[in-house]
Design an enzyme around this catalytic site. Structure first.
Site, short mmCIF file in Angstrom:
data_model
loop_
_atom_site.label_atom_id
_atom_site.label_comp_id
_atom_site.label_asym_id
_atom_site.label_seq_id
_atom_site.Cartn_x
_atom_site.Cartn_y
_atom_site.Cartn_z
N VAL A 97 7.23 4.57 -1.60
CA VAL A 97 5.78 4.56 -1.75
C VAL A 97 5.18 4.01 -0.47
O VAL A 97 5.67 3.01 0.08
CB VAL A 97 5.34 3.68 -2.95
CG1 VAL A 97 3.83 3.71 -3.11
CG2 VAL A 97 6.05 4.12 -4.22
N CYS A 98 4.14 4.66 0.03
CA CYS A 98 3.39 4.16 1.16
C CYS A 98 4.32 3.97 2.37
O CYS A 98 5.11 4.85 2.70
CB CYS A 98 2.66 2.88 0.75
SG CYS A 98 1.34 2.35 1.87
N THR A 99 4.25 2.81 3.02
CA THR A 99 5.06 2.56 4.22
C THR A 99 6.53 2.33 3.90
O THR A 99 7.33 2.15 4.81
CB THR A 99 4.51 1.36 5.00
OG1 THR A 99 4.52 0.20 4.16
CG2 THR A 99 3.10 1.63 5.49
N THR A 117 3.61 9.22 3.99
CA THR A 117 3.44 7.78 4.06
C THR A 117 1.94 7.48 4.04
O THR A 117 1.12 8.40 3.89
CB THR A 117 4.10 7.21 5.33
OG1 THR A 117 4.15 5.78 5.25
CG2 THR A 117 3.36 7.63 6.60
N ALA A 147 2.41 9.02 -0.60
CA ALA A 147 1.46 8.49 0.37
C ALA A 147 1.06 7.07 -0.04
O ALA A 147 1.78 6.40 -0.76
CB ALA A 147 0.27 9.43 0.48
#
Length: 218
Positions: A97-99, A117, A147
């Protein structure tokens, strides 16, 4: 089914809690909160999450979930990447998830793969060997990436549908009443006003700069 949710300092709590609430109630799931040590992990400024196991103790998981956060120190430390290199080859699904995708990339998991990301870290992800997509959820083989932050719920529901079928996944969506109606339409970099984008980019850049400074003086 063993699902490992990775903990590390300065992670974003929702990146983990969203997918946890979607996936942990699934059929025959055993959820593990795994970290470098058994000590509580600070997420944000005040929330402490308590691991149930450590990287040394857990050498297999059917599903791996890597949240994002402020990953600079974790990338430099390499503990998460080292554990991912050990467990990813035998996992059925590896997700982020995300970074968190930058941690997958640092472990070699995303080499030559499409991934997404947080919008502000796309260049960093590309520099680590991934083929960066702007999609909210990306599946490439056995790897699912999401993202920024809230997209982790979408990723987890996508995976729930793959694992248990559409009816179960839709039931989970209903159970958590995931039917967002946000008060603003600025939830993506493509929609947000330029001044809002500049503001958020500045906040994120200053946070990462602080991480780099701390790492350099450690």
């Amino acid at each position: 089914m063993d699902i490992a949710f990775v903990l590390y300092p300065n992670m974003t709590a929702l990146d983990l809690v969203g997918p946890y609430d979607v996936l942990s109630p699934g059929p025959d799931v055993t959820a593990h909160l795994v970290a470098a040590t058994p000590d509580p992990v600070l997420a944000g400024s005040a929330m402490r999450l308590v691991p149930t196991t450590t990287f040394d103790e857990l050498d297999h998981a059917d599903v791996i979930v890597v949240p994002g956060g402020e990953p600079y120190d974790v990338l430099a430390d390499g503990a998460v990447a080292a554990w991912l290199r050990k467990v990813h080859p035998t996992a059925t699904w590896t997700t982020s998830v995300c970074t968190g995708s930058t941690l997958l990339a640092s472990a070699g998991v995303l080499e030559g793969k499409r991934a997404t990301t947080h919008w502000a870290l796309r260049d960093l992800l590309a520099s680590l060997g991934a083929e960066v997509s702007t999609d909210r959820v990306v599946r490439d083989g056995s790897v699912l990436t999401a993202a920024g932050v809230s997209a982790g719920i979408d990723m987890a529901l996508t995976l729930a549908g793959i694992l248990w079928g559409d009816t179960v996944a839709q039931g989970i969506q209903l159970a958590i009443e995931y039917d967002p109606e946000p008060p603003y339409d600025s939830g993506s970099v493509e929609k947000a006003a330029p001044e809002v984008v500049d503001f958020v980019r500045g906040v994120i850049a200053s946070g990462f700069s602080a991480d780099k400074d701390e790492a350099a003086t450690a």
